[in-house]
Design a protein around this motif. Structure first.
Motif, PDB file in Angstrom:
ATOM      1  N   PHE A 115      42.910  40.357 -48.647  1.00 43.16           N
ATOM      2  CA  PHE A 115      42.452  39.272 -49.518  1.00 43.16           C
ATOM      3  C   PHE A 115      41.195  38.614 -48.945  1.00 43.16           C
ATOM      4  N   VAL A 116      41.196  38.342 -47.658  1.00 40.53           N
ATOM      5  CA  VAL A 116      40.019  37.737 -47.020  1.00 40.53           C
ATOM      6  C   VAL A 116      38.843  38.710 -47.052  1.00 40.53           C
ATOM      7  N   GLN A 117      39.109  40.003 -46.842  1.00 44.04           N
ATOM      8  CA  GLN A 117      38.037  41.000 -46.947  1.00 44.04           C
ATOM      9  C   GLN A 117      37.464  41.014 -48.364  1.00 44.04           C
ATOM     10  N   GLY A 118      38.347  40.876 -49.352  1.00 45.46           N
ATOM     11  CA  GLY A 118      37.891  40.846 -50.737  1.00 45.46           C
ATOM     12  C   GLY A 118      36.973  39.671 -51.011  1.00 45.46           C
ATOM     13  N   LEU A 119      37.321  38.504 -50.482  1.00 44.24           N
ATOM     14  CA  LEU A 119      36.456  37.332 -50.650  1.00 44.24           C
ATOM     15  C   LEU A 119      35.087  37.574 -50.024  1.00 44.24           C
ATOM     16  N   THR A 120      35.094  38.227 -48.867  1.00 48.62           N
ATOM     17  CA  THR A 120      33.825  38.517 -48.187  1.00 48.62           C
ATOM     18  C   THR A 120      32.985  39.497 -48.995  1.00 48.62           C
ATOM     19  N   VAL A 121      33.621  40.548 -49.509  1.00 48.58           N
ATOM     20  CA  VAL A 121      32.888  41.539 -50.302  1.00 48.58           C
ATOM     21  C   VAL A 121      32.319  40.897 -51.567  1.00 48.58           C
ATOM     22  N   GLY A 122      33.109  40.070 -52.243  1.00 50.35           N
ATOM     23  CA  GLY A 122      32.617  39.411 -53.448  1.00 50.35           C
ATOM     24  C   GLY A 122      31.408  38.544 -53.171  1.00 50.35           C
ATOM     25  N   ARG A 123      31.464  37.793 -52.066  1.00 55.92           N
ATOM     26  CA  ARG A 123      30.334  36.942 -51.707  1.00 55.92           C
ATOM     27  C   ARG A 123      29.107  37.778 -51.362  1.00 55.92           C
ATOM     28  N   GLU A 124      29.314  38.863 -50.602  1.00 54.54           N
ATOM     29  CA  GLU A 124      28.176  39.696 -50.192  1.00 54.54           C
ATOM     30  C   GLU A 124      27.536  40.389 -51.391  1.00 54.54           C
ATOM     31  N   VAL A 125      28.352  40.883 -52.319  1.00 52.23           N
ATOM     32  CA  VAL A 125      27.798  41.522 -53.515  1.00 52.23           C
ATOM     33  C   VAL A 125      26.960  40.524 -54.303  1.00 52.23           C
ATOM     34  N   ALA A 126      27.495  39.316 -54.500  1.00 51.21           N
ATOM     35  CA  ALA A 126      26.752  38.293 -55.246  1.00 51.21           C
ATOM     36  C   ALA A 126      25.439  37.945 -54.552  1.00 51.21           C
ATOM     37  N   ASN A 127      25.482  37.797 -53.225  1.00 49.74           N
ATOM     38  CA  ASN A 127      24.269  37.453 -52.486  1.00 49.74           C
ATOM     39  C   ASN A 127      23.227  38.571 -52.555  1.00 49.74           C
ATOM     40  N   ARG A 128      23.694  39.815 -52.430  1.00 51.68           N
ATOM     41  CA  ARG A 128      22.750  40.941 -52.469  1.00 51.68           C
ATOM     42  C   ARG A 128      22.112  41.093 -53.842  1.00 51.68           C
ATOM     43  N   VAL A 129      22.936  40.986 -54.878  1.00 54.19           N
ATOM     44  CA  VAL A 129      22.399  41.151 -56.226  1.00 54.19           C
ATOM     45  C   VAL A 129      21.430  40.028 -56.573  1.00 54.19           C
ATOM     46  N   SER A 130      21.675  38.842 -56.022  1.00 52.89           N
ATOM     47  CA  SER A 130      20.780  37.713 -56.317  1.00 52.89           C
ATOM     48  C   SER A 130      19.376  37.918 -55.764  1.00 52.89           C
ATOM     49  N   LYS A 131      19.232  38.865 -54.829  1.00 54.36           N
ATOM     50  CA  LYS A 131      17.924  39.105 -54.205  1.00 54.36           C
ATOM     51  C   LYS A 131      17.202  40.325 -54.791  1.00 54.36           C
ATOM     52  N   VAL A 132      17.784  40.935 -55.834  1.00 55.99           N
ATOM     53  CA  VAL A 132      17.131  42.080 -56.470  1.00 55.99           C
ATOM     54  C   VAL A 132      15.884  41.602 -57.218  1.00 55.99           C
ATOM     55  N   SER A 133      14.760  42.236 -56.931  1.00 61.07           N
ATOM     56  CA  SER A 133      13.491  41.821 -57.544  1.00 61.07           C
ATOM     57  C   SER A 133      13.417  42.239 -59.010  1.00 61.07           C
ATOM     58  N   PRO A 134      12.802  41.415 -59.869  1.00 56.98           N
ATOM     59  CA  PRO A 134      12.632  41.796 -61.272  1.00 56.98           C
ATOM     60  C   PRO A 134      11.618  42.928 -61.416  1.00 56.98           C
TER      61      PRO A 134
END
Length: 449
Positions: A115-134
């Motif tokens: 469960f804690v790993q899942g929270l970490t993965v969700g946060r990391e995915v959101a952070n990485r996708v937020s930095k994708v250039s247009p």
């Protein structure tokens, strides 16, 4: 933080209780118990620990130590003690405590760690996708939507809501393709959260662990004569101890009085909360994040700083003039942008980086699926005495429901040559690119906090 302190409190409680109960005998053998908690902590923090084997080793070591204490008149070699440990399962010297505790500990720790790993993965995915250039096409569309009204002498006129939606759906086409796998991931997180609130509650397992181990020790004392006789029969008669060795009886070696367990004595953590309240709070936030990627364009375009709002359809900028926006709103995802009237989207070239995030979610969802059923994905080949598969599932037909099935979606073929933003396209729109990324990041942080 909560789980770490929970383990520390449980270890401290066991140490205090056993010092009062067994005194010097415990202190002389305390490393057996310290090693148990060290391995539990190592597992929780991501160490490569097989919980079943570790717990079996703990009880085997404890049996060796106990056997020497209840038979002080004999001398036992290392080989003899190794033979003694082999009788742990056969004789059940500690009663049913080891089996029950193994079931409870393995499934609770598997669920908590995953469960804690899942929270970490969700946060990391959101952070990485937020930095994708247009893309260059997105930058041109944003330029037209946000700045062209100024060129037409309409500085106070904001873009039409539907116009903004088509621009954002074109700009966020690849991000929208995260939605299916993201929703499966969130569903799996919620199901594991239910486990943490119910039969896999690590707090209810660790709170009384000191009393459970003490109960096992008491059981060993009560059956010491039968256990010793069967071990002597199987391993041979041991050699007498030297004359200087003490030959005290069992009651003198052990103080059988120990304080009763009070279920209201719960650990105090820095978080100042119980697991139930913590998980309930996280569940509410997880539910809010469902369908996040497909609704992201709507979240952005309803912001009054960006558009005129859905209620104003005539007095807004439609990309050409101050008038109603007539084109239909595109559906979500990359393949649906083939006819997007505002953004030039190449649907044949999915974003490689975002496809990697889809795969990360898919892998994590599979781990959550195994944790829901009590299985450790890292040790799928080890046997379990109750379930027959997986490490420490601890599930019987009347305890664990049938495995739920996850429907996964196949990612489209990925072109290895990811589109780069051409210098000629990025120079005039660099401030737009930065603004776009910052705005997406703010929305993600607000949703995933």
């Amino acid at each position: 933080e909560f789980f770490r302190e929970l383990l520390e409190n449980a270890e401290r409680s066991l140490n205090d209780m056993f010092v009062r109960t067994y005194g010097m005998l415990y202190m002389q053998n305390s490393e057996v118990f310290q090693d148990l908690f060290t391995e539990l902590k190592r597992y929780y923090t991501g160490g490569n620990v097989n919980l079943e084997e570790m717990l079996n080793d703990f009880w085997a070591r404890l049996l060796e130590r106990m056997f020497q204490l209840i038979n002080p008149q004999y001398h036992f070699s290392e080989d003899y003690l190794e033979c003694v440990s082999k009788y742990t399962d056969q004789l059940k010297p500690f009663g049913d405590v080891p089996r029950k505790l193994k079931v409870q500990v393995t499934r609770a720790f598997i669920a908590a760690r995953t469960f804690v790993q899942g929270l970490t993965v969700g946060r990391e995915v959101a952070n990485r996708v937020s930095k994708v250039s247009p893309t260059p096409g997105c930058i041109r569309a944003l330029m037209k939507m946000l700045y062209c009204p100024y060129c037409r002498g309409l500085p106070t006129v904001k873009p039409c809501n539907n116009y903004c939606l088509n621009v954002m759906k074109g700009c966020l086409a690849n991000q929208a393709d995260l939605d299916t796998e993201w929703n499966l991931f969130i569903d799996a997180m919620l199901l594991v959260a239910e486990r943490l609130e119910g039969p896999f509650n690590i707090e209810s397992v660790m709170d009384p662990i000191d009393v459970k181990i003490s109960e096992a020790i008491m059981n060993m004392q009560e059956n010491s004569m039968q256990v010793s006789a069967k071990v002597f029969q199987g391993c041979g008669q041991p050699k007498p101890a030297p004359a200087l060795r003490s030959s005290r009886s069992v009651p003198e070696n052990f103080n059988t009085r120990f304080r009763p367990y009070n279920p209201e004595e719960r650990p105090t953590t820095a978080a100042g909360t119980s697991l139930d309240r913590l998980v309930t709070d996280i569940k509410e936030k997880l539910k809010l994040s469902k369908k996040f990627w497909s609704t992201l364009p709507y979240t952005i375009c309803k912001d009054e700083r960006v558009t005129a709002g859905p209620s104003i359809e005539e007095d807004c900028w439609n990309g050409h003039a101050k008038a109603r926006y007539l084109p239909e709103i595109m559906n979500d995802g990359l393949t649906n942008q083939i006819n997007n009237p505002e953004v030039d989207v190449d649907i044949t070239r999915p974003d490689t980086f975002i496809r990697q995030q889809i795969m990360a979610l898919r892998v994590m969802t599979n781990k959550l699926k195994n944790a829901y059923n009590g299985n450790d994905v890292n040790f799928q080949d080890t046997s379990d005495e109750t379930s027959g598969s997986g490490s420490g599932s601890g599930c019987t037909d009347d305890i664990c429901p049938t495995e739920f099935d996850f429907i996964t979606t196949e990612a489209p073929p990925v072109d290895s040559n990811r589109r780069e933003v051409e210098a000629s396209a990025t120079q005039p729109g660099w401030s737009l690119q930065t603004l776009f990324i910052i705005f997406i990041s703010l929305v993600l942080q607000r949703q995933w906090r």
